[in-house]
Scaffold this motif. Structure first.
Motif, PDB file in Angstrom:
ATOM      1  N   ALA A  13      -2.696 -13.645 -13.332  1.00  0.00           N
ATOM      2  CA  ALA A  13      -2.376 -13.953 -11.940  1.00  0.00           C
ATOM      3  C   ALA A  13      -2.974 -12.892 -11.011  1.00  0.00           C
ATOM      4  O   ALA A  13      -3.525 -13.201  -9.950  1.00  0.00           O
ATOM      5  N   TYR A  14      -2.897 -11.623 -11.420  1.00  0.00           N
ATOM      6  CA  TYR A  14      -3.498 -10.539 -10.626  1.00  0.00           C
ATOM      7  C   TYR A  14      -5.014 -10.702 -10.575  1.00  0.00           C
ATOM      8  O   TYR A  14      -5.633 -10.538  -9.517  1.00  0.00           O
ATOM      9  N   LEU A  15      -5.625 -11.016 -11.706  1.00  0.00           N
ATOM     10  CA  LEU A  15      -7.077 -11.169 -11.748  1.00  0.00           C
ATOM     11  C   LEU A  15      -7.548 -12.292 -10.821  1.00  0.00           C
ATOM     12  O   LEU A  15      -8.586 -12.162 -10.161  1.00  0.00           O
ATOM     13  N   ARG A  16      -6.781 -13.384 -10.730  1.00  0.00           N
ATOM     14  CA  ARG A  16      -7.127 -14.485  -9.802  1.00  0.00           C
ATOM     15  C   ARG A  16      -7.033 -14.006  -8.355  1.00  0.00           C
ATOM     16  O   ARG A  16      -7.908 -14.292  -7.538  1.00  0.00           O
ATOM     17  N   LYS A  17      -5.949 -13.278  -8.026  1.00  0.00           N
ATOM     18  CA  LYS A  17      -5.787 -12.750  -6.661  1.00  0.00           C
ATOM     19  C   LYS A  17      -6.907 -11.779  -6.320  1.00  0.00           C
ATOM     20  O   LYS A  17      -7.441 -11.784  -5.222  1.00  0.00           O
ATOM     21  N   ARG A  18      -7.250 -10.907  -7.268  1.00  0.00           N
ATOM     22  CA  ARG A  18      -8.310  -9.916  -7.043  1.00  0.00           C
ATOM     23  C   ARG A  18      -9.646 -10.617  -6.812  1.00  0.00           C
ATOM     24  O   ARG A  18     -10.399 -10.248  -5.905  1.00  0.00           O
ATOM     25  N   ALA A  50      -9.798  -3.865  -5.047  1.00  0.00           N
ATOM     26  CA  ALA A  50      -8.739  -4.619  -4.382  1.00  0.00           C
ATOM     27  C   ALA A  50      -7.579  -3.662  -4.148  1.00  0.00           C
ATOM     28  O   ALA A  50      -6.908  -3.233  -5.087  1.00  0.00           O
ATOM     29  N   ASP A  51      -7.374  -3.297  -2.897  1.00  0.00           N
ATOM     30  CA  ASP A  51      -6.325  -2.352  -2.519  1.00  0.00           C
ATOM     31  C   ASP A  51      -5.003  -3.085  -2.334  1.00  0.00           C
ATOM     32  O   ASP A  51      -4.943  -4.104  -1.654  1.00  0.00           O
ATOM     33  N   HIS A  52      -3.950  -2.574  -2.960  1.00  0.00           N
ATOM     34  CA  HIS A  52      -2.613  -3.121  -2.739  1.00  0.00           C
ATOM     35  C   HIS A  52      -2.135  -2.644  -1.369  1.00  0.00           C
ATOM     36  O   HIS A  52      -2.020  -1.442  -1.138  1.00  0.00           O
ATOM     37  N   ILE A  53      -1.885  -3.564  -0.455  1.00  0.00           N
ATOM     38  CA  ILE A  53      -1.431  -3.193   0.882  1.00  0.00           C
ATOM     39  C   ILE A  53      -0.105  -2.449   0.787  1.00  0.00           C
ATOM     40  O   ILE A  53       0.091  -1.435   1.447  1.00  0.00           O
ATOM     41  N   GLY A  60       5.836  -1.621  -4.023  1.00  0.00           N
ATOM     42  CA  GLY A  60       5.157  -2.902  -3.848  1.00  0.00           C
ATOM     43  C   GLY A  60       4.994  -3.602  -5.185  1.00  0.00           C
ATOM     44  O   GLY A  60       5.102  -2.988  -6.246  1.00  0.00           O
ATOM     45  N   HIS A  61       4.734  -4.886  -5.158  1.00  0.00           N
ATOM     46  CA  HIS A  61       4.571  -5.670  -6.378  1.00  0.00           C
ATOM     47  C   HIS A  61       3.092  -5.807  -6.699  1.00  0.00           C
ATOM     48  O   HIS A  61       2.263  -5.921  -5.792  1.00  0.00           O
ATOM     49  N   ASN A  62       2.752  -5.806  -7.972  1.00  0.00           N
ATOM     50  CA  ASN A  62       1.357  -5.941  -8.378  1.00  0.00           C
ATOM     51  C   ASN A  62       0.740  -7.232  -7.868  1.00  0.00           C
ATOM     52  O   ASN A  62      -0.456  -7.297  -7.615  1.00  0.00           O
ATOM     53  N   LEU A  63       1.553  -8.270  -7.680  1.00  0.00           N
ATOM     54  CA  LEU A  63       1.040  -9.541  -7.177  1.00  0.00           C
ATOM     55  C   LEU A  63       1.212  -9.650  -5.667  1.00  0.00           C
ATOM     56  O   LEU A  63       1.058 -10.720  -5.090  1.00  0.00           O
TER      57      LEU A  63
END
Length: 97
Positions: A13-18, A50-53, A60-63
């Motif tokens: 799921a993270y890889l798709r968001k990234r 990909a920076d986590h805001i 914060g959550h990884n997703l």
């Protein structure tokens, strides 16, 4: 069974968001505003990350929401709670007023 060391970055799921975060062309760094050269590869300081805001290390959550950033800009930002929070992490307990 313990989780592998890089379980956060190998999550599908993270890889798709990234991938979606880094897909626009041209791609601009959300931290400095300069264009990101997508031909640069890790560990070049100018490569895309990909920076986590909302920093994962600050709750914060990884997703959670991501924004494109140069590797160097992302490293210099560090684990601030939000991208606009310019306080050093060791000063995070100090109220702004």
């Amino acid at each position: 069974m313990p989780k592998p060391k890089h379980y956060r970055t190998s999550d599908p799921a993270y890889l798709r968001k990234r991938k979606a975060c880094l897909a626009p062309d041209p791609l601009y760094c959300a931290l400095c505003g300069e264009r990101i050269d997508k031909t640069l590869k890790w560990p070049d300081p100018g490569c895309a990350t990909a920076d986590h805001i909302d920093a994962v290390s600050r709750g914060g959550h990884n997703l959670g929401p991501l924004q494109p950033a140069h590797k160097l800009c992302n490293e210099q930002k560090g684990p601030r709670a939000r991208s606009g929070d310019r306080r050093r992490s060791e000063d995070a307990h100090v109220l702004p007023w």
